[in-house]
Design an enzyme around this catalytic site. Structure first.
Site, PDB file in Angstrom:
ATOM      1  N   LYS A  41       0.827  -1.198   0.000  1.00 18.39           N
ATOM      2  CA  LYS A  41       0.000   0.000   0.000  1.00 18.39           C
ATOM      3  C   LYS A  41       0.862   1.249   0.000  1.00 18.39           C
ATOM      4  O   LYS A  41       0.437   2.326  -0.390  1.00 18.39           O
ATOM      5  CB  LYS A  41      -0.879   0.024   1.262  1.00 18.39           C
ATOM      6  CG  LYS A  41      -1.780  -1.155   1.411  1.00 18.39           C
ATOM      7  CD  LYS A  41      -2.507  -1.111   2.770  1.00 18.39           C
ATOM      8  CE  LYS A  41      -3.300  -2.358   2.991  1.00 18.39           C
ATOM      9  NZ  LYS A  41      -3.771  -2.435   4.410  1.00 18.39           N
ATOM     10  N   GLY A  42       2.112   1.088   0.463  1.00 18.89           N
ATOM     11  CA  GLY A  42       2.979   2.246   0.688  1.00 18.89           C
ATOM     12  C   GLY A  42       3.218   3.122  -0.521  1.00 18.89           C
ATOM     13  O   GLY A  42       3.375   4.336  -0.393  1.00 18.89           O
ATOM     14  N   ASP A  98       7.558   3.103  -2.277  1.00 20.66           N
ATOM     15  CA  ASP A  98       7.731   4.149  -1.267  1.00 20.66           C
ATOM     16  C   ASP A  98       9.190   4.239  -0.807  1.00 20.66           C
ATOM     17  O   ASP A  98       9.782   5.307  -0.780  1.00 20.66           O
ATOM     18  CB  ASP A  98       6.798   3.897  -0.065  1.00 20.66           C
ATOM     19  CG  ASP A  98       6.853   2.470   0.483  1.00 20.66           C
ATOM     20  OD1 ASP A  98       7.656   1.636  -0.009  1.00 20.66           O
ATOM     21  OD2 ASP A  98       6.077   2.174   1.408  1.00 20.66           O
ATOM     22  N   ASP A 101      14.621  -0.427   1.418  1.00 23.21           N
ATOM     23  CA  ASP A 101      15.232  -0.584   2.740  1.00 23.21           C
ATOM     24  C   ASP A 101      16.315  -1.675   2.644  1.00 23.21           C
ATOM     25  O   ASP A 101      17.428  -1.411   2.223  1.00 23.21           O
ATOM     26  CB  ASP A 101      14.097  -0.932   3.712  1.00 23.21           C
ATOM     27  CG  ASP A 101      14.534  -1.055   5.152  1.00 23.21           C
ATOM     28  OD1 ASP A 101      15.521  -0.417   5.534  1.00 23.21           O
ATOM     29  OD2 ASP A 101      13.875  -1.798   5.920  1.00 23.21           O
ATOM     30  N   LYS A 129      17.115   3.885   2.014  1.00 29.62           N
ATOM     31  CA  LYS A 129      17.920   3.747   3.242  1.00 29.62           C
ATOM     32  C   LYS A 129      19.118   2.864   2.893  1.00 29.62           C
ATOM     33  O   LYS A 129      19.082   1.649   3.074  1.00 29.62           O
ATOM     34  CB  LYS A 129      17.102   3.037   4.320  1.00 29.62           C
ATOM     35  CG  LYS A 129      16.189   3.945   5.121  1.00 29.62           C
ATOM     36  CD  LYS A 129      15.764   3.236   6.400  1.00 29.62           C
ATOM     37  CE  LYS A 129      14.273   3.127   6.499  1.00 29.62           C
ATOM     38  NZ  LYS A 129      13.793   2.371   7.658  1.00 29.62           N
ATOM     39  N   PHE A 150      13.133   4.782  11.238  1.00 29.97           N
ATOM     40  CA  PHE A 150      11.831   4.313  10.774  1.00 29.97           C
ATOM     41  C   PHE A 150      10.943   5.515  10.460  1.00 29.97           C
ATOM     42  O   PHE A 150      10.660   6.323  11.335  1.00 29.97           O
ATOM     43  CB  PHE A 150      11.169   3.390  11.794  1.00 29.97           C
ATOM     44  CG  PHE A 150      10.073   2.582  11.168  1.00 29.97           C
ATOM     45  CD1 PHE A 150      10.377   1.437  10.448  1.00 29.97           C
ATOM     46  CD2 PHE A 150       8.756   2.994  11.254  1.00 29.97           C
ATOM     47  CE1 PHE A 150       9.373   0.708   9.817  1.00 29.97           C
ATOM     48  CE2 PHE A 150       7.746   2.273  10.627  1.00 29.97           C
ATOM     49  CZ  PHE A 150       8.058   1.124   9.916  1.00 29.97           C
ATOM     50  N   ASP A 157       3.703   3.541   6.665  1.00 27.25           N
ATOM     51  CA  ASP A 157       2.935   3.376   7.899  1.00 27.25           C
ATOM     52  C   ASP A 157       3.774   2.859   9.053  1.00 27.25           C
ATOM     53  O   ASP A 157       4.848   2.282   8.868  1.00 27.25           O
ATOM     54  CB  ASP A 157       1.800   2.383   7.671  1.00 27.25           C
ATOM     55  CG  ASP A 157       2.327   0.939   7.575  1.00 27.25           C
ATOM     56  OD1 ASP A 157       3.189   0.690   6.700  1.00 27.25           O
ATOM     57  OD2 ASP A 157       1.908   0.082   8.378  1.00 27.25           O
TER      58      ASP A 157
HETATM   59  P1  IMP Z   1      12.756  -3.961   1.771  1.00 29.67           P
HETATM   60  O1  IMP Z   1      12.294  -5.212   1.117  1.00 29.67           O
HETATM   61  O2  IMP Z   1      13.487  -4.199   3.043  1.00 29.67           O
HETATM   62  O3  IMP Z   1      13.534  -3.038   0.844  1.00 29.67           O
HETATM   63  O4  IMP Z   1      11.492  -3.218   2.308  1.00 29.67           O
HETATM   64  C1  IMP Z   1      10.627  -2.599   1.565  1.00 29.67           C
HETATM   65  C2  IMP Z   1       9.337  -2.306   2.305  1.00 29.67           C
HETATM   66  O5  IMP Z   1       9.440  -2.246   3.735  1.00 29.67           O
HETATM   67  C3  IMP Z   1       8.894  -0.931   1.906  1.00 29.67           C
HETATM   68  O6  IMP Z   1       8.176  -0.980   0.705  1.00 29.67           O
HETATM   69  C4  IMP Z   1       8.046  -0.503   3.078  1.00 29.67           C
HETATM   70  O7  IMP Z   1       6.738  -0.956   2.900  1.00 29.67           O
HETATM   71  C5  IMP Z   1       8.665  -1.196   4.273  1.00 29.67           C
HETATM   72  N1  IMP Z   1       9.542  -0.251   5.019  1.00 29.67           N
HETATM   73  C6  IMP Z   1      10.883  -0.228   5.041  1.00 29.67           C
HETATM   74  N2  IMP Z   1      11.357   0.780   5.806  1.00 29.67           N
HETATM   75  C7  IMP Z   1      10.279   1.417   6.281  1.00 29.67           C
HETATM   76  C8  IMP Z   1      10.103   2.587   7.125  1.00 29.67           C
HETATM   77  O8  IMP Z   1      11.042   3.252   7.601  1.00 29.67           O
HETATM   78  N3  IMP Z   1       8.824   2.937   7.393  1.00 29.67           N
HETATM   79  C9  IMP Z   1       7.740   2.259   6.896  1.00 29.67           C
HETATM   80  N4  IMP Z   1       7.854   1.186   6.098  1.00 29.67           N
HETATM   81  C10 IMP Z   1       9.110   0.772   5.785  1.00 29.67           C
HETATM   82 MG    MG Z   2       6.235  -0.889   0.419  1.00 30.92          MG
END
Ligand code: IMP
Ligand code: MG
Length: 183
Positions: A41-42, A98, A101, A129, A150, A157
């Site tokens: 949803k982000g 969004d 990470d 990040k 975060f 969210d």
């Molecule tokens: P990744 O697979 O670790 O790159 O994570 C991606 C997903 O984790 C993003 O699309 C977000 O939905 C969630 N996410 C990662 N960091 C944050 C944050 O700081 N706040 C909120 N959601 C996050």
């Molecule tokens: Mg996301």
């Protein structure tokens, strides 16, 4: 514990950056069409704002994946919760996320989508990040590099709250004193 949100990137800065990204994407895709894939949803607030600022023909589809089963840490296991409606064959795809990470989600997702024979796939993320990266993913269009905190707002969210904030904020947990005079 209650939460306090402090502003990391104010609304005007986010909007200005999205305008800039829209102009760059419009220039890069000049004379062609772009198929946006919004990651739910982000990515939804960012994708809508970005789409409004792209001047070449845009189509849009939605996909939901989950890598965070609960809490705020990535499990590394990615699951498709809602798949796309439309075929990707021959399309120039731009994934709109969004935040990148750990990189787990996109590292898994891009090869899966490549099997559907798009002409190409590029990635656009509002936030990055870098310090948290576990898997290497190339971000073709990026809004902001942020520190390892975060964040919420603009679609992001904390336990499903704060997606609607028009700015990017950092969640701070506060001790409650329970004493109204101290509040
Ligand atoms: P990744 O697979 O670790 O790159 O994570 C991606 C997903 O984790 C993003 O699309 C977000 O939905 C969630 N996410 C990662 N960091 C944050 C944050 O700081 N706040 C909120 N959601 C996050
Ligand atoms: Mg996301």
């Amino acid at each position: 514990m209650s939460e306090k949100i402090s502003v990391l990137i104010p609304e005007e800065k986010v909007n200005a950056k999205i305008q800039e990204l829209g102009e760059t994407i419009s220039r890069d895709y000049a004379g062609r069409e772009v198929h946006l894939i919004c990651i739910l949803k982000g990515g939804v607030f960012f994708a809508c704002e970005l789409a409004k600022r792209i001047t070449v023909p845009v189509s849009i589809d939605f996909m939901q994946v989950s890598s965070y089963e609960n809490g705020t840490t990535s499990s590394g296991i990615v699951r498709i919760k809602k798949d796309l409606d439309d075929s990707l064959e021959g399309k120039e795809v731009l994934i709109v996320e969004d935040i990148i990470d750990t990189g787990n989600t996109l590292y898994y997702l891009i090869p899966v989508l490549m099997q559907r024979k798009p002409k190409n796939i590029k990635l656009c993320a509002l936030l990055n990040k870098q310090d948290r990266r576990l898997k290497d993913v190339e971000i073709h269009y990026l809004g902001f590099d942020i520190p390892d905190e975060f964040v919420v707002g603009y679609g992001l969210d904390y336990a499903q709250k704060y997606r609607n904030l028009p700015y990017i904020g950092v969640v701070e947990l506060e001790e409650e004193t329970g004493d109204p005079d101290q509040a």
